[in-house]
Motif scaffolding. Structure first.
Motif: not given
Length: 695
Positions: A476-482, A520-523, A558-562, A677-688
């Protein structure tokens, strides 16, 4: 810019030849160092412009006063460097080199140049050099373990000055002449004893004072401990102490001999606390840590720590909370004392008590913010009074002050390898406390490091469920930072771990996250495929709310793909799902997105009707901001259909709903105009995950 201290490994305050505000001795060394600043370098002599900052090296054994000399030099020349002074320590108290990337990140933070978490070391050092370009900064690098550490941090700006402190020469860095320290001259050594222990005994027996300075070999740290011993034994003569030190023979260093003597003179509890301070993470200790290590009361531990400060064995840190620094030069000697005085099982028990106390303090730190819950309030009341925080602000201040020690504690617990259960609990509570008090974005770098430690423990202990959770959080952190490709690798590994653990939560989230990375990678086709796999699992488990959301994510791909036909079908499925679930606001948003796709598909009249329906559902949701945003969306649609008057009416209605807020709001959870398109994860996304139930 104000002076900044980068607390990566602690600040060495031992072995100093400073009494009060007066620096003693080292006149020749200071003169040579100041002259070296002005000396023409090899590049200048050869007619080339100096490519990098000048480096001054102060070399000496721990306890020789090398850090104090560096600080005195900084005090004398700091006014030449208008952009301020930066300080960082390059070794942990036990001598372990601090990773260059961590130091560079902290230096960048001190320069108000925060960097995304997970950035490679080379990128961090490059960012540091860029931040220092054109500046005149004085950079103090204390306790450098190797030349590579210093070389990686050297500014490219010739206007900067680097003062490095090390145990020996830093071969590999060009044009550096070390200033090698021995002992203090006799006059300065005697003056140090006189100021610390009182002048009477020194004045009446100057020969014995000189003899004591000789036994200590002029080492400032040894002299400070000798003076502290004399101050604690007012009836003992200087000659008595010198005689006892000579009786120790030549075994070890003067600092080690005087420390053994001081330790032997302490009562049992203070002596034990002193020895166990070598276990304090990062060399930072407070009354709670000391009491946990020794198994004593908090008040009793604080009294002992204050006494140790008087003996020169600890240094009080300028902090709103009682905090103490264990001199780095004493670490090896204290560790040697524990090896001879304490059994391994006793040391392990002390570590466990320290970690358990830290876990409970973190629990209290987090719980004070959740007092609206009766269960949490009762948990707080059940805690000992010494572990409770009076207010959330007090808990936040404690977390901020103890942050370096808490992170060091997590690293040490993982490196120990024998207390993994406690280590996992510690990291779980640390993550939760940081998220509550600091926020996920602000604490992202710390959270990234902690999740990396969790991954280390999970792999070592073969815990696939924890491994999946750590990989998801890191992804998730990698994704948020591109770093989408790195995130994709993490998510795929998390999927494998989730399947191994038979954990449907981790498996489902990993599949959805893989889809998000492909998006995000356009695939877009692969994204829709992975969202479809996640949807199938949600439907099989009867998780209707998540299924409705995933229909929307598939539609967005599908919208992105036209491929508007598939997009429309999936948005209608999402709408039906939200309607069955009774989620009025999500129903309105999905209708809005359906209207957007209808417009893209060349169906403007259908788009207008759907948008009007979305406005009606937003009204039922009783969400003024959503209602206003959909009015704006409807106004844009009317504008494109050639009805500017009606469009203006809807814009005015939106402004009335928003009051003084002038900005236009976008209602979409996901859509082509948003870009992500960010997934709406639970509030405990950083939970261990898989931690103790009591946590």
């Amino acid at each position: 810019m104000a002076d900044q201290v980068v607390d990566t490994g602690g600040v060495e305050v031992s072995g100093q030849a400073v009494v009060g505000n007066r620096f003693l001795g080292r006149t020749r060394e200071l003169k040579e160092l100041r002259a070296d600043i002005e000396r023409a370098g090899l590049d200048t002599l050869s007619g080339r412009k100096a490519p990098r900052a000048r480096v001054l090296l102060i070399a000496g054994r721990p306890g020789s006063g090398r850090t104090a000399l560096a600080e005195e030099l900084v005090r004398q020349v700091a006014d030449r460097y208008g952009d301020g002074v930066l300080r960082a320590r390059l070794s942990e108290p036990d001598g372990t080199p601090v990773p260059v990337g961590r130091v560079a990140r902290e230096l960048l933070a001190a320069l108000d140049r925060p960097t995304p978490p997970g950035v490679a070391e080379d990128d961090l050092t490059a960012a540091l050099r860029k931040a220092l370009a054109g500046r005149r900064v004085l950079l103090v690098l204390d306790d450098a373990a190797e030349a590579e550490q210093v070389d990686a941090l050297l500014p490219d700006s010739p206007g900067c000055l680097v003062v490095a402190v090390s145990g020996g020469p830093l071969t590999g860095i060009a044009d550096v002449r070390p200033c090698t320290l021995g002992g203090l001259d006799t006059k300065s050594a005697v003056a140090l004893l006189s100021r610390q222990a009182g002048s009477v005994r020194i004045t009446v027996d100057p020969r014995s004072a000189e003899g004591l300075a000789e036994v200590c070999q002029g080492q400032p740290a040894a002299l400070v401990l000798a003076a502290g011993w004399l101050a604690a034994h007012p009836k003992s003569a200087v000659a008595d102490l010198a005689k006892q030190l000579r009786a120790e023979g030549d075994e070890g260093t003067p600092l080690g001999r005087i420390l053994r003597l001081v330790h032997a003179s302490l009562p049992t509890t203070p002596a034990r606390i002193l020895r166990l301070l070598c276990l304090a993470p990062g060399g930072l200790v407070d009354p709670h840590i000391a009491s946990a290590l020794a198994g004593s009361s908090v008040d009793g531990a604080r009294a002992v720590l204050d006494d140790l400060v008087g003996l020169g064995l600890l240094h009080a840190v300028d902090s709103p909370l009682p905090t103490y620094q264990v001199p780095a030069c004493l670490h090896a000697h204290l560790k040697a004392l524990t090896e001879t005085q304490d059994r391994p099982a006793e040391l392990q028990l002390a570590r466990a008590r320290m970690l358990e106390r830290t876990v409970r303090l973190l629990q209290s730190c987090r719980a004070i913010t959740e007092t609206d819950s009766p269960e949490t309030r009762q948990k707080l009341l059940d805690m000992p009074r010494a572990l409770r925080f009076p207010t959330p602000r007090a808990a936040a201040d404690w977390l901020s002050i103890r942050r370096p020690a808490l992170l060091a504690s997590a690293r040490a617990a993982v490196a120990d390898g024998e207390l993994d259960t406690l280590a996992r609990r510690l990291m779980s509570q640390l993550v939760r406390a940081l998220v509550v008090h600091v926020g996920t974005q602000t604490a992202a770098a710390d959270l990234y490091d902690i999740h990396g430690l969790v991954l280390d423990v999970a792999e070592r202990q073969n815990l696939p469920r924890e491994k999946a959770a750590a990989l998801l959080n890191l992804g998730d952190v990698d994704a948020r930072t591109g770093r989408q490709r790195e995130a994709l690798v993490r998510y795929r590994a998390a999927l494998d771990a989730g399947r191994e653990a038979n954990d449907p939560y981790a498996t489902g989230r990993a599949m959805e996250s893989v889809g998000g990375a492909h998006l995000e990678l356009g695939d877009y086709d692969r994204a829709a495929d992975w969202f479809g796999r996640a949807l199938a699992q949600r439907l099989a488990r009867g998780e209707r709310a998540d299924a409705a959301r995933l229909y929307g994510r598939i539609a967005a791909a599908y919208t992105y793909a036209g491929r508007y036909g598939e997009a429309l079908r999936n948005w209608r499925a999402a709408i039906a799902g939200h309607r069955r679930n009774g989620d009025v606001a999500a129903h309105a948003r999905a209708l809005s997105e359906l209207a957007r796709v209808q417009e893209y598909a060349g169906r403007p009249e259908e788009s207008l009707r759907t948008c009007q329906e979305a406005v009606e559902w937003a009204r039922r949701a009783e969400d003024p901001r959503l209602h206003a945003a959909l009015y704006l969306r409807l106004a844009d649609t009317l504008e494109r259909l050639g009805d500017p008057a009606a469009a203006q009416l809807h814009r005015n209605a939106a402004r009335r709903m928003l009051g003084e807020e002038p900005e236009e709001l976008d209602v979409a959870e996901s859509g082509p105009e948003q870009g992500t398109f960010e997934p709406e994860h639970d509030a405990n996304a950083c939970e261990i995950r898989s931690t103790s139930a009591e946590d």
